[in-house]
Design a protein around this motif. Structure first.
Motif, PDB file in Angstrom:
ATOM      1  N   PRO A 111       0.821  -1.211   0.000  1.00 21.24           N
ATOM      2  CA  PRO A 111       0.000   0.000   0.000  1.00 21.24           C
ATOM      3  C   PRO A 111       0.864   1.274   0.000  1.00 21.24           C
ATOM      4  CG  PRO A 111      -0.824  -1.559   1.617  1.00 21.24           C
ATOM      5  CD  PRO A 111       0.475  -2.099   1.112  1.00 21.24           C
ATOM      6  N   THR A 112       0.388   2.286  -0.654  1.00 21.59           N
ATOM      7  CA  THR A 112       1.094   3.558  -0.771  1.00 21.59           C
ATOM      8  C   THR A 112       1.418   4.129   0.607  1.00 21.59           C
ATOM      9  OG1 THR A 112      -0.039   4.001  -2.847  1.00 21.59           O
ATOM     10  CG2 THR A 112       0.976   5.885  -1.730  1.00 21.59           C
ATOM     11  N   GLY A 113       2.693   4.442   0.808  1.00 18.00           N
ATOM     12  CA  GLY A 113       3.141   5.051   2.059  1.00 18.00           C
ATOM     13  C   GLY A 113       3.584   4.062   3.115  1.00 18.00           C
ATOM     14  N   LEU A 114       3.241   2.798   2.946  1.00 17.53           N
ATOM     15  CA  LEU A 114       3.628   1.767   3.910  1.00 17.53           C
ATOM     16  C   LEU A 114       5.012   1.255   3.511  1.00 17.53           C
ATOM     17  CD1 LEU A 114       2.241   0.402   6.363  1.00 17.53           C
ATOM     18  CD2 LEU A 114       1.587  -1.433   4.831  1.00 17.53           C
ATOM     19  N   THR A 115       5.989   1.460   4.362  1.00 20.26           N
ATOM     20  CA  THR A 115       7.364   1.085   4.020  1.00 20.26           C
ATOM     21  C   THR A 115       7.764  -0.213   4.706  1.00 20.26           C
ATOM     22  OG1 THR A 115       8.185   2.465   5.823  1.00 20.26           O
ATOM     23  CG2 THR A 115       8.078   3.473   3.633  1.00 20.26           C
ATOM     24  N   ALA A 116       8.717  -0.893   4.100  1.00 23.16           N
ATOM     25  CA  ALA A 116       9.199  -2.157   4.639  1.00 23.16           C
ATOM     26  C   ALA A 116       9.778  -1.955   6.032  1.00 23.16           C
ATOM     27  CB  ALA A 116      10.256  -2.755   3.715  1.00 23.16           C
ATOM     28  N   GLY A 117       9.588  -2.953   6.874  1.00 22.51           N
ATOM     29  CA  GLY A 117      10.117  -2.919   8.230  1.00 22.51           C
ATOM     30  C   GLY A 117       9.066  -3.322   9.243  1.00 22.51           C
ATOM     31  N   THR A 118       9.388  -3.101  10.502  1.00 24.78           N
ATOM     32  CA  THR A 118       8.524  -3.497  11.614  1.00 24.78           C
ATOM     33  C   THR A 118       7.609  -2.350  12.025  1.00 24.78           C
ATOM     34  OG1 THR A 118      10.220  -5.020  12.419  1.00 24.78           O
ATOM     35  CG2 THR A 118       8.524  -4.345  14.000  1.00 24.78           C
ATOM     36  N   ARG A 161     -21.979  -6.230  22.189  1.00 22.74           N
ATOM     37  CA  ARG A 161     -20.643  -5.881  21.727  1.00 22.74           C
ATOM     38  C   ARG A 161     -19.643  -6.055  22.863  1.00 22.74           C
ATOM     39  NH1 ARG A 161     -24.410  -3.615  19.047  1.00 22.74           N
ATOM     40  NH2 ARG A 161     -24.202  -2.910  16.915  1.00 22.74           N
ATOM     41  N   GLY A 162     -18.469  -6.474  22.501  1.00 21.64           N
ATOM     42  CA  GLY A 162     -17.395  -6.605  23.481  1.00 21.64           C
ATOM     43  C   GLY A 162     -16.076  -6.262  22.832  1.00 21.64           C
ATOM     44  N   ASN A 163     -15.155  -5.773  23.649  1.00 20.03           N
ATOM     45  CA  ASN A 163     -13.812  -5.429  23.181  1.00 20.03           C
ATOM     46  C   ASN A 163     -12.781  -6.117  24.054  1.00 20.03           C
ATOM     47  OD1 ASN A 163     -14.522  -3.504  21.122  1.00 20.03           O
ATOM     48  ND2 ASN A 163     -15.116  -2.133  22.786  1.00 20.03           N
ATOM     49  N   PHE A 164     -11.568  -6.153  23.542  1.00 20.49           N
ATOM     50  CA  PHE A 164     -10.430  -6.631  24.314  1.00 20.49           C
ATOM     51  C   PHE A 164      -9.534  -5.431  24.587  1.00 20.49           C
ATOM     52  CE2 PHE A 164     -12.001 -10.302  22.045  1.00 20.49           C
ATOM     53  CZ  PHE A 164     -12.048 -11.253  23.052  1.00 20.49           C
ATOM     54  N   ASP A 165      -9.260  -5.188  25.852  1.00 23.84           N
ATOM     55  CA  ASP A 165      -8.486  -4.007  26.239  1.00 23.84           C
ATOM     56  C   ASP A 165      -6.984  -4.205  26.130  1.00 23.84           C
ATOM     57  OD1 ASP A 165     -10.853  -2.645  26.793  1.00 23.84           O
ATOM     58  OD2 ASP A 165     -10.883  -3.288  28.890  1.00 23.84           O
ATOM     59  N   LYS A 166      -6.518  -5.446  26.042  1.00 31.04           N
ATOM     60  CA  LYS A 166      -5.076  -5.717  25.963  1.00 31.04           C
ATOM     61  C   LYS A 166      -4.775  -6.567  24.730  1.00 31.04           C
ATOM     62  CE  LYS A 166      -4.315  -5.419  30.921  1.00 31.04           C
ATOM     63  NZ  LYS A 166      -3.942  -6.163  32.134  1.00 31.04           N
ATOM     64  N   VAL A 167      -4.197  -5.907  23.729  1.00 32.19           N
ATOM     65  CA  VAL A 167      -3.846  -6.551  22.472  1.00 32.19           C
ATOM     66  C   VAL A 167      -2.453  -6.090  22.077  1.00 32.19           C
ATOM     67  CG1 VAL A 167      -4.454  -6.836  20.037  1.00 32.19           C
ATOM     68  CG2 VAL A 167      -6.267  -6.525  21.743  1.00 32.19           C
ATOM     69  N   THR A 168      -1.631  -7.024  21.624  1.00 31.67           N
ATOM     70  CA  THR A 168      -0.336  -6.669  21.042  1.00 31.67           C
ATOM     71  C   THR A 168      -0.305  -7.262  19.641  1.00 31.67           C
ATOM     72  OG1 THR A 168       0.744  -8.630  21.947  1.00 31.67           O
ATOM     73  CG2 THR A 168       0.876  -6.619  23.259  1.00 31.67           C
ATOM     74  N   ALA A 169       0.368  -6.555  18.739  1.00 31.29           N
ATOM     75  CA  ALA A 169       0.490  -7.049  17.370  1.00 31.29           C
ATOM     76  C   ALA A 169       1.711  -6.438  16.720  1.00 31.29           C
ATOM     77  CB  ALA A 169      -0.760  -6.721  16.558  1.00 31.29           C
ATOM     78  N   VAL A 170       2.299  -7.191  15.816  1.00 34.30           N
ATOM     79  CA  VAL A 170       3.447  -6.726  15.047  1.00 34.30           C
ATOM     80  C   VAL A 170       3.155  -6.989  13.579  1.00 34.30           C
ATOM     81  CG1 VAL A 170       5.912  -7.006  14.592  1.00 34.30           C
ATOM     82  CG2 VAL A 170       5.048  -7.165  16.942  1.00 34.30           C
ATOM     83  N   LEU A 171       3.340  -5.958  12.776  1.00 34.86           N
ATOM     84  CA  LEU A 171       3.210  -6.043  11.330  1.00 34.86           C
ATOM     85  C   LEU A 171       4.614  -5.944  10.748  1.00 34.86           C
ATOM     86  CD1 LEU A 171       1.705  -5.872   8.583  1.00 34.86           C
ATOM     87  CD2 LEU A 171       1.443  -3.415   9.016  1.00 34.86           C
ATOM     88  N   GLU A 172       5.022  -6.980  10.045  1.00 33.94           N
ATOM     89  CA  GLU A 172       6.325  -6.983   9.367  1.00 33.94           C
ATOM     90  C   GLU A 172       6.049  -6.788   7.881  1.00 33.94           C
ATOM     91  OE1 GLU A 172       9.342  -7.124  10.622  1.00 33.94           O
ATOM     92  OE2 GLU A 172       8.858  -7.649  12.693  1.00 33.94           O
ATOM     93  N   VAL A 173       6.340  -5.595   7.383  1.00 30.48           N
ATOM     94  CA  VAL A 173       6.102  -5.285   5.975  1.00 30.48           C
ATOM     95  C   VAL A 173       7.342  -5.676   5.187  1.00 30.48           C
ATOM     96  CG1 VAL A 173       5.597  -3.472   4.299  1.00 30.48           C
ATOM     97  CG2 VAL A 173       4.523  -3.409   6.573  1.00 30.48           C
ATOM     98  N   GLY A 174       7.151  -6.540   4.200  1.00 22.51           N
ATOM     99  CA  GLY A 174       8.250  -6.984   3.345  1.00 22.51           C
ATOM    100  C   GLY A 174       8.395  -6.093   2.130  1.00 22.51           C
ATOM    101  N   GLN A 175       9.338  -6.436   1.279  1.00 28.49           N
ATOM    102  CA  GLN A 175       9.528  -5.692   0.031  1.00 28.49           C
ATOM    103  C   GLN A 175       8.338  -5.907  -0.911  1.00 28.49           C
ATOM    104  OE1 GLN A 175      11.924  -3.440  -0.445  1.00 28.49           O
ATOM    105  NE2 GLN A 175      12.642  -3.934   1.618  1.00 28.49           N
ATOM    106  N   GLU A 176       7.702  -7.061  -0.789  1.00 30.67           N
ATOM    107  CA  GLU A 176       6.497  -7.391  -1.555  1.00 30.67           C
ATOM    108  C   GLU A 176       5.381  -7.703  -0.564  1.00 30.67           C
ATOM    109  OE1 GLU A 176       6.321  -7.277  -4.847  1.00 30.67           O
ATOM    110  OE2 GLU A 176       8.450  -6.808  -5.061  1.00 30.67           O
TER     111      GLU A 176
END
Length: 179
Positions: free
Chosen positions: A3-10, A33-48
């Motif tokens: 996606p435009t503007g999203l650069t490779a990396g963590t 409706r319910g939510n989760f108050d504690k969430v962790t996530a990591v997005l690793e954007v590759g070259q493709e």
């Protein structure tokens, strides 16, 4: 294509500007409706796009529906059983799409059961905040059968039907910050 503007990396989830929750039909007439108050996530954007990965961990005990009695029931053995299964997890297995519309496929684990799911994801863009942090926003949704994840508790209604619907709609509205 990335996606435009999203650069490779963590990119790390900004939990204070993100929401992970769900809705489920209650008594056949309304939605809870319910939510989760504690969430962790990591997005690793590759070259493709195909090289990109995302993993998320949800603290099951952080479930919050703004009703203490319901929250205790949902956290208990009838539903999430947070003592035995403290986390819900998602690991992406594929991403495809372009522009603002994507399909994110992955393995969702709830209560020890892992099933494939596909989220319809909208890319909301990239921005630099006033503090110099680069942020990316996404919104996604999918529907699952709670029974397929071992969440089978229910109660029959006097008028017919059941108290808790099987279809659960999962909604995420998340912001990631470039590491």
């Amino acid at each position: 294509m990335i996606p435009t503007g999203l650069t490779a990396g963590t990119w790390n989830l900004d939990s204070s500007h993100s929401e992970v929750g769900f809705t489920v039909r209650h008594a056949g007439i309304s939605k809870v409706r319910g939510n989760f108050d504690k969430v962790t996530a990591v997005l690793e954007v590759g070259q493709e796009l195909s090289d990109s990965k995302i993993t998320a961990v949800i603290d099951a005990a952080s479930f919050n529906s703004n009703d203490a009695n319901r929250d205790a029931h949902v956290k208990g053995p009838d539903f999430f059983d947070v003592e035995q299964f403290p986390e819900l997890t998602f690991t992406a297995t594929g991403i495809e799409g372009s522009g603002e519309e994507y399909k994110l496929t992955g393995d969702l684990t709830i209560k020890g059961t892992t099933r494939p799911v596909t989220l319809d994801v909208e890319f909301n863009g990239v921005a630099v905040d006033p503090f110099g942090a680069t942020r990316a926003g996404f919104a996604g949704t999918t529907a699952i059968s709670r029974k397929e994840f071992g969440l089978t508790w229910n109660a029959a209604l006097e008028t017919g039907g059941v108290l808790v619907g099987d279809k659960v709609t999962i909604n995420v509205d998340v912001a990631f910050v470039k590491a």
